[in-house]
Scaffold this motif. Sequence first.
Motif, PDB file in Angstrom:
ATOM      1  N   TYR A  71       0.867  -1.182   0.000  1.00  0.00           N
ATOM      2  CA  TYR A  71       0.000   0.000   0.000  1.00  0.00           C
ATOM      3  C   TYR A  71       0.901   1.229   0.000  1.00  0.00           C
ATOM      4  CZ  TYR A  71      -3.986   2.977   1.104  1.00  0.00           C
ATOM      5  OH  TYR A  71      -4.967   3.938   1.053  1.00  0.00           O
ATOM      6  N   PRO A  72       0.635   2.215  -0.875  1.00  0.00           N
ATOM      7  CA  PRO A  72       1.538   3.360  -1.004  1.00  0.00           C
ATOM      8  C   PRO A  72       1.719   4.122   0.312  1.00  0.00           C
ATOM      9  CG  PRO A  72       0.051   3.259  -2.869  1.00  0.00           C
ATOM     10  CD  PRO A  72      -0.445   2.246  -1.879  1.00  0.00           C
ATOM     11  N   PRO A  73       2.917   4.614   0.559  1.00  0.00           N
ATOM     12  CA  PRO A  73       3.176   5.323   1.809  1.00  0.00           C
ATOM     13  C   PRO A  73       2.599   6.731   1.812  1.00  0.00           C
ATOM     14  CG  PRO A  73       5.120   5.378   0.415  1.00  0.00           C
ATOM     15  CD  PRO A  73       4.114   4.489  -0.278  1.00  0.00           C
ATOM     16  N   GLY A  74       2.362   7.260   2.999  1.00  0.00           N
ATOM     17  CA  GLY A  74       1.992   8.659   3.157  1.00  0.00           C
ATOM     18  C   GLY A  74       0.554   8.986   2.841  1.00  0.00           C
ATOM     19  N   THR A  75      -0.303   7.983   2.665  1.00  0.00           N
ATOM     20  CA  THR A  75      -1.702   8.221   2.310  1.00  0.00           C
ATOM     21  C   THR A  75      -2.622   7.266   3.043  1.00  0.00           C
ATOM     22  OG1 THR A  75      -3.299   8.277   0.478  1.00  0.00           O
ATOM     23  CG2 THR A  75      -1.557   6.645   0.337  1.00  0.00           C
ATOM     24  N   LEU A 160     -12.957  -1.473 -15.299  1.00  0.00           N
ATOM     25  CA  LEU A 160     -12.083  -1.898 -14.213  1.00  0.00           C
ATOM     26  C   LEU A 160     -12.906  -2.634 -13.172  1.00  0.00           C
ATOM     27  CD1 LEU A 160      -8.963  -0.497 -12.755  1.00  0.00           C
ATOM     28  CD2 LEU A 160     -10.765  -0.927 -11.104  1.00  0.00           C
ATOM     29  N   ASP A 161     -12.381  -3.789 -12.736  1.00  0.00           N
ATOM     30  CA  ASP A 161     -13.005  -4.580 -11.678  1.00  0.00           C
ATOM     31  C   ASP A 161     -12.135  -4.518 -10.441  1.00  0.00           C
ATOM     32  OD1 ASP A 161     -14.923  -5.264 -13.525  1.00  0.00           O
ATOM     33  OD2 ASP A 161     -14.157  -7.284 -13.865  1.00  0.00           O
ATOM     34  N   LEU A 162     -12.754  -4.266  -9.311  1.00  0.00           N
ATOM     35  CA  LEU A 162     -12.088  -4.259  -8.015  1.00  0.00           C
ATOM     36  C   LEU A 162     -12.629  -5.423  -7.197  1.00  0.00           C
ATOM     37  CD1 LEU A 162     -10.327  -2.868  -5.811  1.00  0.00           C
ATOM     38  CD2 LEU A 162     -12.362  -1.535  -5.203  1.00  0.00           C
ATOM     39  N   ASP A 163     -11.750  -6.376  -6.899  1.00  0.00           N
ATOM     40  CA  ASP A 163     -12.150  -7.580  -6.146  1.00  0.00           C
ATOM     41  C   ASP A 163     -13.338  -8.283  -6.807  1.00  0.00           C
ATOM     42  OD1 ASP A 163     -10.141  -6.997  -4.286  1.00  0.00           O
ATOM     43  OD2 ASP A 163     -11.498  -5.781  -3.070  1.00  0.00           O
ATOM     44  N   GLY A 164     -13.312  -8.319  -8.152  1.00  0.00           N
ATOM     45  CA  GLY A 164     -14.340  -9.012  -8.905  1.00  0.00           C
ATOM     46  C   GLY A 164     -15.611  -8.224  -9.127  1.00  0.00           C
ATOM     47  N   ARG A 165     -15.668  -6.988  -8.694  1.00  0.00           N
ATOM     48  CA  ARG A 165     -16.862  -6.147  -8.839  1.00  0.00           C
ATOM     49  C   ARG A 165     -16.575  -5.017  -9.812  1.00  0.00           C
ATOM     50  NH1 ARG A 165     -18.424  -1.482  -6.061  1.00  0.00           N
ATOM     51  NH2 ARG A 165     -16.610  -1.731  -4.686  1.00  0.00           N
ATOM     52  N   ARG A 166     -17.438  -4.828 -10.810  1.00  0.00           N
ATOM     53  CA  ARG A 166     -17.247  -3.786 -11.812  1.00  0.00           C
ATOM     54  C   ARG A 166     -17.441  -2.408 -11.174  1.00  0.00           C
ATOM     55  NH1 ARG A 166     -17.581  -4.667 -17.152  1.00  0.00           N
ATOM     56  NH2 ARG A 166     -16.207  -6.371 -16.470  1.00  0.00           N
ATOM     57  N   ARG A 211      -5.606  -2.727   1.495  1.00  0.00           N
ATOM     58  CA  ARG A 211      -4.676  -3.852   1.557  1.00  0.00           C
ATOM     59  C   ARG A 211      -5.436  -5.136   1.242  1.00  0.00           C
ATOM     60  NH1 ARG A 211      -3.075   0.037   4.945  1.00  0.00           N
ATOM     61  NH2 ARG A 211      -0.829   0.534   5.013  1.00  0.00           N
ATOM     62  N   GLY A 212      -4.932  -5.887   0.279  1.00  0.00           N
ATOM     63  CA  GLY A 212      -5.612  -7.088  -0.186  1.00  0.00           C
ATOM     64  C   GLY A 212      -6.434  -6.893  -1.442  1.00  0.00           C
TER      65      GLY A 212
END
Length: 231
Positions: A71-75, A160-166, A211-212
């Motif tokens: 996970y990107p730092p500082g955010t 774009l799908d995030l965790d299998g969800r459009r 994360r994940g």
Amino acid sequence: MSATPIFDVPPAPSVEIAGGAGVFPVRRVFCVGRNYAAHAAEMGNEVDRAAPFYFTKSAHAVIPSGRAIAYPPGTRDCHYEMELVIALGADAFELDEAAAMDAVYGYACGIDLTRRDLQAVAKEGRKPWDLGKDFENSAILGPITQAGDFGAPDAQAITLDLDGRRVQEARLSDMVWSVAEIIAHLSRYYHLAPGDLIFTGTPAGVGPVARGSVLRGQIDGLEPVTLTIEG
């Protein structure tokens, strides 16, 4: 007498070319802002139709599809943005739109990660977006498909799908500024050259990763881009 460098620097990143045609070395990364009206609206902005505007990312922000990153730092609010990416294969300076497409080597699916909270602070203070946009592993790129194998960007679906969800879905024809218009306009201000990438903006539906999270972006006719945010 030649000077000796006092330390080594990493080589320029490169991206796979679809079909095993080699790799595409990355020179610079330009990004178009607010190129989908629906995304501009969801961020509380209007599209300036007088001319496109841009921000940049360092070449070393680029990583290939399929990676798992921290996970990107500082955010605390990192967002995904799915985009069509133009890969240039020829010099381009002060071109008109009719000649602009001759500079295109190919196209790819890309994800622009954005530290949205840092971008918001910068926007509120009328400051540059660098902390929000230009950071390590923030430009994820799928394999580049040569232009002749893809055809002209037109009404192809971009999703774009995030965790299998459009979560994002639009057409390339929804872009405010076309590929030819972007290249022609940008070439007024830069000597564009082989190795330059142009991220062309994102449709509506942007949102946070966690994360994940597992992301998969697709554009009809191009190879997908995937990314995992490590837990």
